[in-house]
Scaffold this active site. Structure first.
Site, PDB file in Angstrom:
ATOM      1  N   CYS A   1      44.121  40.656  35.217  1.00  0.00           N
ATOM      2  CA  CYS A   1      42.906  41.341  35.658  1.00  0.00           C
ATOM      3  C   CYS A   1      41.625  40.752  35.069  1.00  0.00           C
ATOM      4  CB  CYS A   1      43.036  42.831  35.403  1.00  0.00           C
ATOM      5  SG  CYS A   1      44.268  43.556  36.523  1.00  0.00           S
ATOM      6  N   ASP A  41      40.369  47.261  31.982  1.00  0.00           N
ATOM      7  CA  ASP A  41      41.696  47.892  31.854  1.00  0.00           C
ATOM      8  C   ASP A  41      42.175  48.168  30.428  1.00  0.00           C
ATOM      9  OD1 ASP A  41      41.474  47.465  34.540  1.00  0.00           O
ATOM     10  OD2 ASP A  41      43.328  46.349  34.779  1.00  0.00           O
ATOM     11  N   LYS A  75      40.721  50.870  40.379  1.00  0.00           N
ATOM     12  CA  LYS A  75      41.214  49.866  41.336  1.00  0.00           C
ATOM     13  C   LYS A  75      42.713  50.024  41.544  1.00  0.00           C
ATOM     14  CE  LYS A  75      41.515  46.446  37.654  1.00  0.00           C
ATOM     15  NZ  LYS A  75      42.967  46.415  37.503  1.00  0.00           N
TER      16      LYS A  75
HETATM   17  C1  VGL Z   1      47.332  44.250  35.247  1.00  0.00           C
HETATM   18  C2  VGL Z   1      49.493  43.739  35.827  1.00  0.00           C
HETATM   19  C3  VGL Z   1      49.539  44.789  36.701  1.00  0.00           C
HETATM   20  C4  VGL Z   1      46.126  43.955  34.413  1.00  0.00           C
HETATM   21  C5  VGL Z   1      47.359  45.318  36.130  1.00  0.00           C
HETATM   22  O1  VGL Z   1      45.328  44.880  34.137  1.00  0.00           O
HETATM   23  O2  VGL Z   1      45.933  42.792  34.010  1.00  0.00           O
HETATM   24  N1  VGL Z   1      48.402  43.464  35.121  1.00  0.00           N
HETATM   25  N2  VGL Z   1      48.463  45.565  36.846  1.00  0.00           N
END
Ligand code: VGL
Ligand code: ZN
Length: 195
Positions: free
Chosen positions: A141, A15, A102
């Site tokens: 994540c 991410d 995702k």
């Molecule tokens: C994430 C919060 C919401 C992450 C993704 O990538 O850690 N955190 N969506």
């Protein structure tokens, strides 16, 4: 601890998207500072001919994790928006890279790159046994992706100099790493890894 990367290893970059960077919709403090180190890892794996998997949060505009739609987060990483794009300086190898989206359905969230994706199948097809995880956020994540890997039987390494956490509650990132250690993850940094 010294670890030499070899066949059967894969890097998972979690991410590294604009919305998780300072100034983004759901900023992870200091997330932009790890980009050079993340790139070093990507280039090391590329040099060794090993696959690199990039996960990305890829939400529809009405995603369940968003405030106003049942969730706790501000809208972030909405499909095909600037905020969902990778950090502009993230190095993407020309070959042997895979992008794993995702959280793509409105009513289903995924903190783990394995949840609702083909990541496990792709790794297995390539004979991957050991995964090396970096990116953001340590306490969401990264934690869940590493834990998912451990649950699926992958030997799992967390690259601690290439992760950053949100720490909504102080200490969340530290507790995430403790939990991963308990589950059998190995924590490494750049000097521990050779090609
Ligand atoms: C994430 C919060 C919401 C992450 C993704 O990538 O850690 N955190 N969506
Ligand atoms: Zn999300």
């Amino acid at each position: 601890m010294k670890v030499k990367v070899r066949d059967g290893d894969a890097l998972i970059v979690v991410d590294m998207q604009r919305d998780f960077m300072p100034g983004g919709a759901l900023p992870v403090p200091g997330a932009d500072e790890i980009v050079p180190r993340v790139n070093e890892y990507i280039k090391l794996f590329e040099r060794e001919g090993l696959p690199v998997f990039f996960t990305r949060d890829w939400h529809p505009p009405n995603h369940i994790s968003f405030k106003g739609h049942g969730g706790v987060w501000p809208p972030h990483c909405v499909q095909n928006t600037e905020g969902a794009a990778f950090h502009p300086e993230l190095y993407l190898p020309a070959d042997n890279k895979f992008i794993i989206s995702k959280g793509t359905s409105p009513d289903f969230d995924a903190y783990s790159g394995f949840q609702g994706t083909v990541l496990d199948e792709l790794l297995k097809e390539r004979g991957v046994r050991r995964i090396f995880v970096c990116g953001v956020a340590t306490d969401y994540c990264v934690k869940n992706t590493a834990e998912g890997g451990l649950n699926l039987g992958y030997e799992t390494f967390v690259l601690t100099d290439a992760i950053k956490g949100v720490d909504v509650n102080p200490g969340d990132s530290e507790r995430a790493l403790e939990r991963l250690l308990e589950k059998g993850a190995v924590l490494l940094e750049r000097a521990d890894l050779t090609g």
